[in-house]
Design a protein around this motif. Structure first.
Motif, mmCIF file in Angstrom:
data_model
loop_
_atom_site.group_PDB
_atom_site.id
_atom_site.type_symbol
_atom_site.label_atom_id
_atom_site.label_comp_id
_atom_site.label_asym_id
_atom_site.label_seq_id
_atom_site.Cartn_x
_atom_site.Cartn_y
_atom_site.Cartn_z
ATOM 1 N N SER A 305 -18.733 15.669 3.936
ATOM 2 C CA SER A 305 -18.821 14.238 4.184
ATOM 3 C C SER A 305 -17.414 13.659 4.239
ATOM 4 N N SER A 306 -17.307 12.413 4.582
ATOM 5 C CA SER A 306 -15.986 11.839 4.810
ATOM 6 C C SER A 306 -15.243 11.518 3.526
ATOM 7 N N VAL A 307 -13.943 11.408 3.645
ATOM 8 C CA VAL A 307 -13.076 11.131 2.512
ATOM 9 C C VAL A 307 -12.094 10.026 2.890
ATOM 10 N N VAL A 308 -11.870 9.117 1.961
ATOM 11 C CA VAL A 308 -10.838 8.107 2.173
ATOM 12 C C VAL A 308 -9.789 8.272 1.081
ATOM 13 N N LEU A 309 -8.569 8.521 1.472
ATOM 14 C CA LEU A 309 -7.490 8.742 0.509
ATOM 15 C C LEU A 309 -6.726 7.440 0.263
ATOM 16 N N PRO A 310 -6.181 7.298 -0.936
ATOM 17 C CA PRO A 310 -5.463 6.062 -1.230
ATOM 18 C C PRO A 310 -4.096 6.003 -0.520
ATOM 19 N N THR A 311 -3.642 4.792 -0.318
ATOM 20 C CA THR A 311 -2.286 4.576 0.194
ATOM 21 C C THR A 311 -1.472 3.949 -0.927
ATOM 22 N N GLN A 312 -0.170 3.972 -0.785
ATOM 23 C CA GLN A 312 0.667 3.467 -1.865
ATOM 24 C C GLN A 312 1.932 2.805 -1.321
ATOM 25 N N LEU A 313 2.126 1.557 -1.691
ATOM 26 C CA LEU A 313 3.364 0.890 -1.315
ATOM 27 C C LEU A 313 4.519 1.505 -2.083
ATOM 28 N N VAL A 314 5.581 1.827 -1.359
ATOM 29 C CA VAL A 314 6.788 2.332 -2.005
ATOM 30 C C VAL A 314 7.914 1.345 -1.711
ATOM 31 N N VAL A 315 8.358 0.682 -2.759
ATOM 32 C CA VAL A 315 9.383 -0.334 -2.568
ATOM 33 C C VAL A 315 10.761 0.305 -2.563
ATOM 34 N N ARG A 316 11.513 0.037 -1.512
ATOM 35 C CA ARG A 316 12.885 0.524 -1.462
ATOM 36 C C ARG A 316 13.802 -0.668 -1.175
ATOM 37 N N GLU A 317 14.746 -0.492 -0.294
ATOM 38 C CA GLU A 317 15.762 -1.533 -0.208
ATOM 39 C C GLU A 317 15.676 -2.472 0.983
ATOM 40 N N SER A 318 14.550 -2.445 1.667
ATOM 41 C CA SER A 318 14.470 -3.324 2.841
ATOM 42 C C SER A 318 13.677 -4.595 2.570
ATOM 43 N N THR A 319 13.321 -4.804 1.305
ATOM 44 C CA THR A 319 12.604 -6.033 0.972
ATOM 45 C C THR A 319 13.260 -6.736 -0.217
ATOM 46 N N ALA A 320 13.262 -8.065 -0.160
ATOM 47 C CA ALA A 320 13.842 -8.879 -1.233
ATOM 48 C C ALA A 320 13.301 -10.293 -1.095
ATOM 49 N N ALA A 321 13.603 -11.121 -2.065
ATOM 50 C CA ALA A 321 13.173 -12.523 -1.973
ATOM 51 C C ALA A 321 13.902 -13.199 -0.811
ATOM 52 N N PRO A 322 13.255 -14.144 -0.160
ATOM 53 C CA PRO A 322 13.925 -14.854 0.940
ATOM 54 C C PRO A 322 15.098 -15.650 0.393
ATOM 55 N N SER A 323 16.130 -15.788 1.193
ATOM 56 C CA SER A 323 17.300 -16.507 0.693
ATOM 57 C C SER A 323 17.350 -17.926 1.242
#
Lengths: 323, 323
Positions: A305-323
């Motif tokens: 039968s079918s399977v759904v695998l989890p995804t995971q956000l990986v935070v690195r250096e291309s995101t930050a608070a807006p300036s």
DNA sequence: CTGTTAGCGCCTTCAG
DNA sequence: CTGAAGGCGCTAACAG
């Protein structure tokens, strides 16, 4: 001796050496064969000593099973699929199966040909076919066990990733940083994956707030080319349909003097290594090798039968608070 | 009908349908079989009509040939090998052969296991094995046709690239731009490729002018980490053992505020797409898919001898005259 | 628990 | 040019 060096030793040779019958040798060498422990030991010993090696053609012919899998991928140069090939092949080997890989060169024709060519030689197919339409796929695969990856097709078991949830993680991250206007760069309309990712964004972002760009076709060039349009929208953050597109975006943004993440936060999708090399990109990781392993297991397991695998956000250096 | 839908039509079914013998069908369907044109036509027609498909297990068993190739690669995640897999598989399919790929996970053990597992099921091996020692390789492969890629091994046909010449092109380019002090970042000592590339540099640059760095093991990290040492040498240009290492170099140079190519010219080796994506890297292109195609041809052709393919410097934006 | 007997589907002599 | 016969190496009943 010559049999040994040429690898042509058969169960008959082993049987003769031991003064027993070939069927006993066959049973002793087969996991589910019923023989005395003593016999099994002696057979295994003699087999090793004589350099016996199973002739799978003969076994296939008599059992109808090949212990081989077919893997269809659109393009091995795409690291996403290369990793799938790696995972599938590793898992299959561990389970005593070989894998035939067919790179279908992004062509539905080739896909069909490959299936026709291999269908009698494999126990089933693991299929990566983001483009071709459902009907064609089901038709080509009818009569052979198959599981599709990173796509859902009516009537076929599949291994997919929780894309919608991954998108939510990405958007939550950006919102938490304080971004209010978050754009999305959509991928090719024909691709199941691109469609699902886009839907995730559409479901997560109130319609009036949506800033939709693309769809892009060429991944890097598409991202590169849509960057100017992105800047014109006034968005402070963007999620791209995949990592390569995100890299294209980043590249053009740099050329325009827009700093990432200071002036623009960018999130990719897939979590490819290549996207973390020179530009540590925040990205939603989508399982590839793992998904392939599941696909192989599904194919080899009875109750599929079918399977759904989890995804995971990986935070690195291309995101930050807006300036 | 059921035979048709299950793909279980045999030459006997075709023969019965036509009122002829199975051997005639077999001959008609085989390229070198001798039958009248008329018969062949009728057989082909009936075969198509009945949905006949060759059972290769049966053919293998009776002929001993499998029409399958084994491909050994150390790591499919490495785009260099992914492209080889793509090329090999495409070429093989075009020639009516399937390919089993085995990703050996950079392990000599796994390599051996894979060969043992597949050796009776393939007509030969295409082997990418930069690491394991010659003896072991020759021993594992003894008795099976095999061609090695991007490596030379005594006693085995090989497909390699003109690395020495590629290095000369790179160095000539830099010298023509006016560089006098050109460093080299060497790759892993155990790798045939790394060794040959290094030798190319050593042969091309007078000993007193040589600036040798490395060897690096991890490709990107290695380049990244050796960048500071590079700056300390006073070199104005550098050739890296491969593209990923060059990217690591560029990455660290940028962090140090060194502009490429203004302050430092960088040349990579391989000509991978990934190296041209965000940072258009001048690089020596080494054939991959093409080499794999040659390897397949070599394996399938009777008179098998080695081939050396040309390399080509591709100038992009990471090289310029020293400032 | 083990031996005997039949094939699996195809190719390949060998006759005709 | 075509048919008949045998075997490739293994497994799967079926007896014992």
């Amino acid at each position: 001796m010559s049999a040994r060096t040429t690898g042509r030793t058969t169960i008959h040779d082993v049987a003769a050496d031991l003064g027993i019958s070939a069927s006993t040798v066959s049973r002793a060498l087969s996991p589910q064969g019923v023989v005395s422990d003593e016999t099994r030991r002696r057979v295994e010993d003699a087999a090793a000593r004589l350099g016996y090696r199973l002739n799978s053609a003969a076994r296939n012919l008599s059992t109808g099973r090949t212990h081989a899998l077919g893997l269809l991928v659109p393009d091995l140069r795409n690291p996403f699929f290369a990793e799938i090939a790696k995972g599938a092949q590793n898992r299959a080997r561990a389970r005593g199966h070989a894998v035939y890989v067919a790179d279908t060169n992004l062509s539905a024709e080739t896909e069909l040909e490959a299936v026709e060519m291999m269908r009698r030689d494999v126990d089933g197919f693991v299929v990566c076919s983001p483009w071709s339409d459902d009907e064609r796929l089901v038709a080509a695969l009818s009569g052979v066990p198959a599981v599709v990856m990173h796509r859902e097709v009516e009537g076929l078991p599949s291994v997919t990733a929780a894309l919608h949830d991954g998108m939510r993680q990405a958007l939550d991250h950006l919102r938490a940083l304080g971004h209010a206007r978050i754009a999305y760069v959509a991928g090719p309309a024909g691709s199941w994956n691109a469609r699902e990712r886009r839907r995730g964004y559409e479901a997560e972002v109130p319609e009036v707030e949506q800033v939709m760009l693309g769809p892009v076709v060429d991944q890097f060039e598409g991202g590169f080319s849509v960057a100017d349009a992105l800047l014109a929208t006034g968005a402070t953050a963007v999620v791209a349909y995949n990592d390569i597109t995100a890299l294209g975006l980043v590249s053009r943004l740099a050329a325009r003097g827009v700093r990432v993440p200071k002036d623009m936060s960018v999130i990719g999708f897939d979590g490819l290594d290549v996207a973390t090399l020179a530009n540590p990109l925040t990205s939603v990781s989508v399982p590839r090798a793992l998904a392939a392993e599941h696909a192989v297991d599904l194919l080899l397991r009875p109750g599929t039968s079918s399977v759904v695998l989890p995804t995971q956000l990986v935070v690195r250096e291309s995101t930050a608070a807006p300036s």
